[in-house]
Structure formats: C-alpha cells, structure tokens
Design an enzyme around this catalytic site. Structure first.
Site, short mmCIF file in Angstrom:
data_model
loop_
_atom_site.label_atom_id
_atom_site.label_comp_id
_atom_site.label_asym_id
_atom_site.label_seq_id
_atom_site.Cartn_x
_atom_site.Cartn_y
_atom_site.Cartn_z
N ASP A 7 36.32 -21.62 -49.64
CA ASP A 7 36.57 -20.23 -50.03
C ASP A 7 35.95 -19.98 -51.42
OD1 ASP A 7 37.84 -17.71 -50.30
OD2 ASP A 7 39.60 -18.66 -51.21
N ASP A 9 36.76 -16.87 -53.80
CA ASP A 9 37.69 -16.38 -54.82
C ASP A 9 38.91 -17.27 -54.92
OD1 ASP A 9 36.08 -14.13 -55.37
OD2 ASP A 9 36.91 -13.11 -53.62
N ASP A 136 42.66 -21.01 -51.30
CA ASP A 136 43.86 -20.86 -52.14
C ASP A 136 44.93 -19.99 -51.49
OD1 ASP A 136 42.03 -18.69 -52.52
OD2 ASP A 136 43.27 -18.02 -54.20
MG LIG Z 1 40.67 -17.19 -52.11
#
Ligand SMILES: [Mg+2]
Length: 179
Positions: A7, A9, A136
């Site tokens: 990922d 961000d 995240d």
């Molecule tokens: Mg993310």
C-alpha cells in the site's frame, strides 16, 4: 517468485503526519484526535471536520508532497533486489483529479521512473493477486476472496488489531520476506 503488494498511503507515504501538519498550519490548533480513536479514516473519526479534511486531500500538491515513511524507500529497493515481485497497490480517493497523477509522481520522485510500471491503482484490493499485502488499514474488504495474506503496516491507529504486522524500521518484522 513471491508477489508482494504494498500500500502507498500510511505505508510508503506519510499521509496522516501531513494532514496533521497542514491542519496545524491552517487552523493554528492540532487536529483534534482523541486518544481512543475508533475509525481508520480521519473524516469518519472527525465527521464534523469531514469537509475540511476532504478539502486537504483534494488540494493540488497534497499527495505529491507526502514525505516518505522512515525506512520505506530503502526497504522497497531491497525487496526488489532480493528478487521479489514488488507492486505498489493503492486506492485513489474519489476526488481523483490530483490524487491519481500525484501518486505516480510520488513514486517516480522517491523510487525512480522504473517503479511506475509497478503501480496498481485500484479501489478494491481483493481483486489483485498476490502472496502478501502490506497495508495500514485494519480490515480490507472487497467483492472477491483475496489470494494474499494481509500484514498490517504498524501505525498508532491500528495497534488494537491482532494481525501480523510489519514496520520498515523494525527489520526483524519484515526480513522473513527476503528468505
Ligand atoms: Mg494505507
């Protein structure tokens, strides 16, 4: 060959730190996050500030100027050099106008032009095949059964979730990928 989806961000680019510092500069006060945060998305955690937050995300330059997360760039080069098939798997925001092109610009600036071909821009990550997804976000859902195992990228806002986790600055948490 192991296929690793990563990922952007909150794993490579420090989205939340940027929002906090823009907020502080703009409004002269810290972003009012409580210690017992309930939501992954800031605009859900702070619904009465959703419009101001969405305006920040949609501004030209926001995504391109996100600082890299400590250790992320070196780790990605190392994973690729070790022979892994590394892909950046990222979902653009709905206000896509600047976000989409700036996500590419960010990858080019920090990882290099060769990494542009490694970007997978998609809203539903369950559609992407892979062995491991490092993300995240606490829970990743979509319309198909994923082939990947989700490893959480360690962030203060996902510490209550019980899943295997990775942090670039804790080498012991990810060097199993190189084995
Ligand atoms: Mg993310």
């Amino acid at each position: 060959m192991k296929l690793i989806l990563i990922d952007q961000d909150g794993v490579l680019a420090d989205f939340e730190q940027s929002v906090k510092s823009i907020w502080q500069n703009r409004y002269g006060v810290p972003l009012p996050l409580s210690k017992d945060r309930k939501h992954f998305y800031l605009h859900q955690e702070l619904p009465h500030h959703a419009e101001s937050l969405n305006n920040i995300y949609a501004e030209p330059g926001f995504f391109e100027n996100l600082p890299p997360i400590s250790g992320a760039i070196n780790a990605l080069h190392e994973l690729l050099d070790a022979g892994l098939d590394v892909r950046i798997c990222t979902a653009p925001i709905n206000a896509y106008r600047h976000c989409v092109s700036e996500k590419f610009a960010w990858v080019e600036r920090h990882l290099g032009h060769e990494w542009i071909k490694r970007i997978i821009l998609i809203k539903d990550k369950t559609w992407v095949r892979g062995d491991i997804l490092i993300d995240d976000k606490s829970h990743i859902t979509g319309s198909v059964q994923p082939t990947w195992v989700h490893y959480l990228y360690d962030q203060p806002y996902n510490r209550t979730i019980d899943k295997p986790r990775i942090s670039w600055t804790n080498r012991a948490s990810w060097d199993f990928l190189l084995a």
